[in-house]
Design a protein around this motif. Structure first.
Motif, PDB file in Angstrom:
ATOM      1  N   TYR A   1     -16.096  -7.580   9.452  1.00  9.55           N
ATOM      2  CA  TYR A   1     -14.899  -6.741   9.361  1.00  9.55           C
ATOM      3  C   TYR A   1     -13.850  -7.141  10.397  1.00  9.55           C
ATOM      4  N   LYS A   2     -14.305  -7.637  11.524  1.00  6.35           N
ATOM      5  CA  LYS A   2     -13.369  -8.057  12.583  1.00  6.35           C
ATOM      6  C   LYS A   2     -12.659  -9.352  12.214  1.00  6.35           C
ATOM      7  N   SER A   3     -13.346 -10.251  11.527  1.00  3.46           N
ATOM      8  CA  SER A   3     -12.789 -11.583  11.255  1.00  3.46           C
ATOM      9  C   SER A   3     -12.066 -11.687   9.913  1.00  3.46           C
ATOM     10  N   ARG A   4     -12.302 -10.761   9.008  1.00  2.65           N
ATOM     11  CA  ARG A   4     -11.719 -10.845   7.674  1.00  2.65           C
ATOM     12  C   ARG A   4     -10.511  -9.926   7.519  1.00  2.65           C
ATOM     13  N   PRO A   5      -9.422 -10.435   6.948  1.00  2.53           N
ATOM     14  CA  PRO A   5      -8.238  -9.594   6.719  1.00  2.53           C
ATOM     15  C   PRO A   5      -8.326  -8.787   5.416  1.00  2.53           C
ATOM     16  N   CYS A   6      -9.452  -8.853   4.721  1.00  2.00           N
ATOM     17  CA  CYS A   6      -9.578  -8.245   3.390  1.00  2.00           C
ATOM     18  C   CYS A   6      -9.292  -6.745   3.384  1.00  2.00           C
ATOM     19  N   GLU A   7      -9.702  -6.045   4.414  1.00  2.00           N
ATOM     20  CA  GLU A   7      -9.445  -4.608   4.451  1.00  2.00           C
ATOM     21  C   GLU A   7      -7.938  -4.320   4.443  1.00  2.00           C
ATOM     22  N   GLU A   8      -7.178  -5.161   5.101  1.00  2.00           N
ATOM     23  CA  GLU A   8      -5.715  -5.006   5.092  1.00  2.00           C
ATOM     24  C   GLU A   8      -5.156  -5.284   3.692  1.00  2.00           C
ATOM     25  N   PHE A   9      -5.709  -6.288   3.007  1.00  2.00           N
ATOM     26  CA  PHE A   9      -5.258  -6.605   1.649  1.00  2.00           C
ATOM     27  C   PHE A   9      -5.549  -5.441   0.702  1.00  2.00           C
ATOM     28  N   VAL A  10      -6.716  -4.845   0.860  1.00  2.00           N
ATOM     29  CA  VAL A  10      -7.122  -3.691   0.061  1.00  2.00           C
ATOM     30  C   VAL A  10      -6.157  -2.530   0.291  1.00  2.00           C
ATOM     31  N   LYS A  11      -5.868  -2.261   1.549  1.00  2.00           N
ATOM     32  CA  LYS A  11      -4.952  -1.171   1.911  1.00  2.00           C
ATOM     33  C   LYS A  11      -3.571  -1.423   1.308  1.00  2.00           C
ATOM     34  N   ASP A  12      -3.075  -2.626   1.481  1.00  2.00           N
ATOM     35  CA  ASP A  12      -1.725  -2.942   1.002  1.00  2.00           C
ATOM     36  C   ASP A  12      -1.633  -2.929  -0.521  1.00  2.00           C
ATOM     37  N   ALA A  13      -2.632  -3.453  -1.197  1.00  2.00           N
ATOM     38  CA  ALA A  13      -2.619  -3.448  -2.669  1.00  2.00           C
ATOM     39  C   ALA A  13      -2.631  -2.017  -3.199  1.00  2.00           C
ATOM     40  N   ALA A  14      -3.455  -1.168  -2.607  1.00  2.00           N
ATOM     41  CA  ALA A  14      -3.510   0.238  -3.034  1.00  2.00           C
ATOM     42  C   ALA A  14      -2.173   0.922  -2.785  1.00  2.00           C
ATOM     43  N   GLU A  15      -1.559   0.606  -1.673  1.00  2.00           N
ATOM     44  CA  GLU A  15      -0.262   1.198  -1.339  1.00  2.00           C
ATOM     45  C   GLU A  15       0.839   0.714  -2.293  1.00  2.00           C
ATOM     46  N   ILE A  16       0.832  -0.568  -2.607  1.00  2.00           N
ATOM     47  CA  ILE A  16       1.849  -1.134  -3.501  1.00  2.00           C
ATOM     48  C   ILE A  16       1.772  -0.491  -4.876  1.00  2.00           C
ATOM     49  N   ILE A  17       0.570  -0.424  -5.458  1.00  2.00           N
ATOM     50  CA  ILE A  17       0.470   0.130  -6.813  1.00  2.00           C
ATOM     51  C   ILE A  17       0.699   1.635  -6.791  1.00  2.00           C
ATOM     52  N   SER A  18       0.295   2.299  -5.754  1.00  2.00           N
ATOM     53  CA  SER A  18       0.538   3.740  -5.643  1.00  2.00           C
ATOM     54  C   SER A  18       2.030   4.033  -5.543  1.00  2.00           C
ATOM     55  N   ASN A  19       2.727   3.270  -4.729  1.00  2.00           N
ATOM     56  CA  ASN A  19       4.180   3.428  -4.616  1.00  2.00           C
ATOM     57  C   ASN A  19       4.853   3.153  -5.957  1.00  2.00           C
ATOM     58  N   TYR A  20       4.402   2.129  -6.652  1.00  2.00           N
ATOM     59  CA  TYR A  20       4.980   1.788  -7.953  1.00  2.00           C
ATOM     60  C   TYR A  20       4.805   2.945  -8.939  1.00  2.00           C
ATOM     61  N   ILE A  21       3.618   3.491  -8.977  1.00  2.00           N
ATOM     62  CA  ILE A  21       3.334   4.613  -9.884  1.00  2.00           C
ATOM     63  C   ILE A  21       4.200   5.815  -9.519  1.00  2.00           C
ATOM     64  N   SER A  22       4.297   6.097  -8.233  1.00  2.00           N
ATOM     65  CA  SER A  22       5.120   7.233  -7.776  1.00  2.00           C
ATOM     66  C   SER A  22       6.586   7.053  -8.169  1.00  2.00           C
ATOM     67  N   GLN A  23       7.109   5.842  -7.994  1.00  2.00           N
ATOM     68  CA  GLN A  23       8.497   5.570  -8.342  1.00  2.00           C
ATOM     69  C   GLN A  23       8.714   5.604  -9.848  1.00  2.00           C
ATOM     70  N   SER A  24       7.724   5.181 -10.603  1.00  2.00           N
ATOM     71  CA  SER A  24       7.832   5.192 -12.060  1.00  2.00           C
ATOM     72  C   SER A  24       7.880   6.610 -12.604  1.00  2.00           C
ATOM     73  N   LYS A  25       7.199   7.520 -11.936  1.00  2.00           N
ATOM     74  CA  LYS A  25       7.208   8.920 -12.359  1.00  2.00           C
ATOM     75  C   LYS A  25       8.583   9.535 -12.157  1.00  2.00           C
TER      76      LYS A  25
END
Length: 154
Positions: free
Chosen positions: A128-152
Motif C-alpha cells: 500500500y505504501k509503494s503502489r499509487p493504486c489507491e489514489e487511482f481508485v479514489k480519483d476514478a470514483a470521484e470522476i464518475i461520481s462528479n459526472y453523474i451528479s452533473q448529469s442529474k
C-alpha cells in the motif's frame, strides 16, 4: 452518497483487498441496482489492467462500466447515440489522464513490461505504501461520481 463518499468507499474496498476495478465498481453497486456479489464478479476480470495484463487501468474500466450502466446505448443501429456515448467515455478517460498522464496500468505503475504474472501481489503495508493504486481508485470514483451528479443537474 456524495462524491467523497463514493471515493472513500472505493478506497475502503481497495484496502480490504479487492482489486482496483472491483473497488470502484462496487462502491456504486447499490446505486446501479446490482447486488454486491454480482458487482464483484462482473468487475473481477478488470483488475491489474485486465487480469494483470497491465492494459487499461481497472479503476478506469470501472468508470466506463458505470457509465455504460447509467447512460449506455442498446440500439446497434443508432450511430448518433453510439457517438454520444463514446464521447462520454473519452471525456471520462481524459479527466483521469489529465490528472495521472495515462489510463494504461503499466504506464501508471512505471512498469517496462506488458503482461504480468497472473499471481496477485500480497497486500502488505509495503504494498500500500509503494503502489499509487489507491489514489487511482479514489480519483476514478470521484470522476464518475462528479459526472453523474452533473448529469442529474442538466
Amino acid at each position: 452518497m456524495n462524491d467523497k463518499d463514493y471515493s472513500k468507499k472505493a478506497q475502503e474496498l481497495f484496502r480490504q483487498g479487492y482489486n482496483c476495478a472491483q473497488s470502484v465498481f462496487c462502491a456504486f453497486a447499490e446505486d446501479l441496482g446490482m447486488d454486491f456479489e454480482s458487482a464483484l464478479k462482473l468487475s473481477s476480470s478488470f483488475g491489474g489492467g485486465m487480469g494483470r495484463l497491465r492494459e487499461v487501468c481497472g479503476a478506469v474500466s470501472s468508470m466506463f462500466m458505470i457509465a455504460g450502466i447509467k447512460y449506455g446505448y442498446t440500439s446497434p443501429n443508432n450511430d448518433e447515440i453510439k457517438a454520444e456515448h463514446y464521447t462520454r467515455i473519452q471525456y471520462l478517460a481524459n479527466l483521469f489522464e489529465q490528472k495521472h498522464k495515462s489510463i494504461i496500468c503499466r504506464e501508471l505503475l512505471g512498469l517496462d513490461h506488458k503482461k504480468d504474472s497472473p499471481i496477485p501481489e500480497k497486500r502488505t503495508a509495503q504494498y500500500y505504501k509503494s503502489r499509487p493504486c489507491e489514489e487511482f481508485v479514489k480519483d476514478a470514483a470521484e470522476i464518475i461520481s462528479n459526472y453523474i451528479s452533473q448529469s442529474k443537474c442538466s
